[in-house]
Design a protein around this motif. Structure first.
Motif, mmCIF file in Angstrom:
data_model
loop_
_atom_site.group_PDB
_atom_site.id
_atom_site.type_symbol
_atom_site.label_atom_id
_atom_site.label_comp_id
_atom_site.label_asym_id
_atom_site.label_seq_id
_atom_site.Cartn_x
_atom_site.Cartn_y
_atom_site.Cartn_z
ATOM 1 N N UNK A 97 0.829 -1.210 0.000
ATOM 2 C CA UNK A 97 0.000 0.000 0.000
ATOM 3 C C UNK A 97 0.864 1.261 0.000
ATOM 4 N N UNK A 98 2.033 1.190 0.618
ATOM 5 C CA UNK A 98 2.967 2.316 0.528
ATOM 6 C C UNK A 98 3.372 2.531 -0.931
ATOM 7 N N UNK A 99 3.598 1.438 -1.635
ATOM 8 C CA UNK A 99 3.923 1.528 -3.058
ATOM 9 C C UNK A 99 2.793 2.192 -3.827
ATOM 10 N N UNK A 100 1.558 1.726 -3.631
ATOM 11 C CA UNK A 100 0.429 2.256 -4.392
ATOM 12 C C UNK A 100 0.171 3.731 -4.089
ATOM 13 N N UNK A 101 0.277 4.094 -2.805
ATOM 14 C CA UNK A 101 0.102 5.508 -2.450
ATOM 15 C C UNK A 101 1.098 6.375 -3.214
ATOM 16 N N UNK A 102 2.360 5.955 -3.202
ATOM 17 C CA UNK A 102 3.418 6.712 -3.877
ATOM 18 C C UNK A 102 3.237 6.691 -5.392
ATOM 19 N N UNK A 103 2.965 5.532 -5.918
ATOM 20 C CA UNK A 103 2.807 5.358 -7.363
ATOM 21 C C UNK A 103 1.694 6.249 -7.912
ATOM 22 N N UNK A 104 0.602 6.353 -7.172
ATOM 23 C CA UNK A 104 -0.539 7.119 -7.658
ATOM 24 C C UNK A 104 -0.196 8.594 -7.834
ATOM 25 N N UNK A 105 0.559 9.151 -6.895
ATOM 26 C CA UNK A 105 0.915 10.560 -7.005
ATOM 27 C C UNK A 105 1.915 10.800 -8.136
ATOM 28 N N UNK A 106 2.832 9.862 -8.311
ATOM 29 C CA UNK A 106 3.799 9.999 -9.402
ATOM 30 C C UNK A 106 3.101 9.915 -10.755
ATOM 31 N N UNK A 107 2.201 8.948 -10.903
ATOM 32 C CA UNK A 107 1.482 8.795 -12.167
ATOM 33 C C UNK A 107 0.587 10.000 -12.425
ATOM 34 N N UNK A 108 -0.041 10.494 -11.372
ATOM 35 C CA UNK A 108 -0.899 11.669 -11.510
ATOM 36 C C UNK A 108 -0.105 12.847 -12.086
ATOM 37 N N UNK A 109 1.098 13.049 -11.586
ATOM 38 C CA UNK A 109 1.937 14.153 -12.068
ATOM 39 C C UNK A 109 2.350 13.927 -13.518
ATOM 40 N N UNK A 110 2.692 12.681 -13.856
ATOM 41 C CA UNK A 110 3.100 12.369 -15.227
ATOM 42 C C UNK A 110 1.976 12.608 -16.227
ATOM 43 N N UNK A 111 0.728 12.428 -15.780
ATOM 44 C CA UNK A 111 -0.414 12.549 -16.691
ATOM 45 C C UNK A 111 -1.072 13.929 -16.656
ATOM 46 N N UNK A 112 -0.446 14.856 -15.938
ATOM 47 C CA UNK A 112 -0.998 16.208 -15.896
ATOM 48 C C UNK A 112 -1.091 16.783 -17.309
ATOM 49 N N UNK A 113 -2.229 17.401 -17.610
ATOM 50 C CA UNK A 113 -2.475 18.031 -18.908
ATOM 51 C C UNK A 113 -2.690 17.034 -20.047
ATOM 52 N N UNK A 114 -2.908 15.752 -19.731
ATOM 53 C CA UNK A 114 -3.203 14.761 -20.775
ATOM 54 C C UNK A 114 -4.694 14.496 -20.898
ATOM 55 N N UNK A 115 -5.483 14.967 -19.929
ATOM 56 C CA UNK A 115 -6.903 14.640 -19.900
ATOM 57 C C UNK A 115 -7.208 13.419 -19.068
ATOM 58 N N UNK A 116 -6.156 12.772 -18.544
ATOM 59 C CA UNK A 116 -6.338 11.585 -17.708
ATOM 60 C C UNK A 116 -5.984 11.944 -16.268
ATOM 61 N N UNK A 117 -6.869 11.642 -15.338
ATOM 62 C CA UNK A 117 -6.635 11.962 -13.937
ATOM 63 C C UNK A 117 -6.403 10.688 -13.125
ATOM 64 N N UNK A 118 -5.702 10.831 -12.015
ATOM 65 C CA UNK A 118 -5.427 9.714 -11.109
ATOM 66 C C UNK A 118 -5.756 10.149 -9.690
ATOM 67 N N UNK A 119 -6.521 9.340 -8.986
ATOM 68 C CA UNK A 119 -6.889 9.623 -7.596
ATOM 69 C C UNK A 119 -6.654 8.382 -6.752
ATOM 70 N N UNK A 120 -6.350 8.599 -5.481
ATOM 71 C CA UNK A 120 -6.015 7.489 -4.597
ATOM 72 C C UNK A 120 -6.728 7.633 -3.250
ATOM 73 N N UNK A 121 -7.896 7.013 -3.100
ATOM 74 C CA UNK A 121 -8.512 6.978 -1.772
ATOM 75 C C UNK A 121 -7.659 6.133 -0.842
ATOM 76 N N UNK A 122 -7.536 6.571 0.409
ATOM 77 C CA UNK A 122 -6.695 5.875 1.381
ATOM 78 C C UNK A 122 -7.523 5.554 2.623
ATOM 79 N N UNK A 123 -8.328 4.487 2.550
ATOM 80 C CA UNK A 123 -9.184 4.143 3.688
ATOM 81 C C UNK A 123 -8.400 3.536 4.838
ATOM 82 N N UNK A 124 -9.053 3.537 6.004
ATOM 83 C CA UNK A 124 -8.529 2.811 7.146
ATOM 84 C C UNK A 124 -9.219 1.459 7.211
#
Length: 264
Positions: free
Chosen positions: A158-185
């Protein structure tokens, strides 16, 4: 015949829990569905979702390896509709100390949570980028902020996925594709039963409603938020985790996740 006017949502891990609730929300928001899980219960979930007015195609498939992901992507492509939103929710957990775990089971957690997830996102994400539109939700966890004593592999994924989601989100900025990561308990699903953690303090604790968790995540995705931690207790826990030494966090986690801790 499928209603081609309705957009398409793909939801993995949709047989129960957060994934099923995400699928229900998508139907309510006007989406047709393609859903998947590694257990036959996915067919019963599909039957219920069809009653809510959507075209629903379901596949029982293990998405922990490339072969499973490729087979699922072929299944999606055969429906002839682009994927408008991908809700990458499939995941597994596993309790007990790492050296006491069956290594095959531990590696299956890694392959399901990480390998299969990023393989699916790579395939569908490229198609979205080519079209210039799409939304991706990756189910992370506040567990990713905490060294998971007696859940070491799961929390690490889950540490990987949390980190990966933010990195991918930044890479896809201005492409029309968004990335979001809910982090439930801790959420009231079959997670702790499947992870063999019903004898733990966290396994016996009061948990969040999966419908509420799913709604918070879906709304964050539609609002193009990078992440969302739902519930004030989870927000407090994640905030504290950011300023607490890792060794202390690991010790605290042990008290809630150690086998038999529910009886102490």
């Amino acid at each position: 015949m499928a209603n081609t006017a309705r957009p398409l949502a793909v939801v993995t891990g949709a047989s129960s829990g957060i994934g099923l609730e995400l699928a229900r929300i998508a139907v309510g928001e006007g989406y047709d569905l393609i859903i998947a899980a590694d257990e036959p219960d996915i067919e019963r979930a599909a039957e219920k979702l069809r009653l809510e007015g959507a075209t629903v195609d379901a596949m029982t498939i293990d998405l922990s390896d490339f072969a499973g992901v490729e087979k699922f992507c072929t299944f999606i492509a055969d429906k002839g509709k682009p994927v408008d939103i991908l809700l990458a929710n499939a995941g597994r957990g596993l309790g007990k100390g790492f050296l006491d775990q069956d290594l095959t089971e531990a590696l299956h957690v890694v392959d399901t949570n990480i390998t299969g997830t990023i393989a699916l996102i790579h395939k569908i994400g490229n198609a979205m980028r080519l079209r210039g539109e799409g939304r991706i939700l990756i189910t992370g966890s506040i567990a990713g902020f905490i060294p998971g004593t007696y859940q070491a592999v799961y929390n690490g994924t889950k540490a990987f996925l949390n980190s990966f989601s933010f990195a991918l989100r930044e890479e896809l900025e201005d492409t029309g594709v968004t990335v979001s990561c809910p982090m439930p308990g801790a959420t009231d699903t079959r997670f702790f039963e499947r992870a063999h953690m019903l004898d733990t303090a966290i396994g016996q604790s009061k948990k969040d409603d999966p419908a509420d968790v799913a709604r918070a995540g879906f709304d964050a995705m539609m609002g193009n938020e990078g992440d969302v931690v739902s519930g004030w207790k989870n927000k407090l826990q994640s905030a504290i985790a950011n300023i607490t030494p890792s060794g202390m966090l690991a010790g605290q986690h042990a008290k809630t996740a150690a086998p038999g801790s529910a009886k102490e």
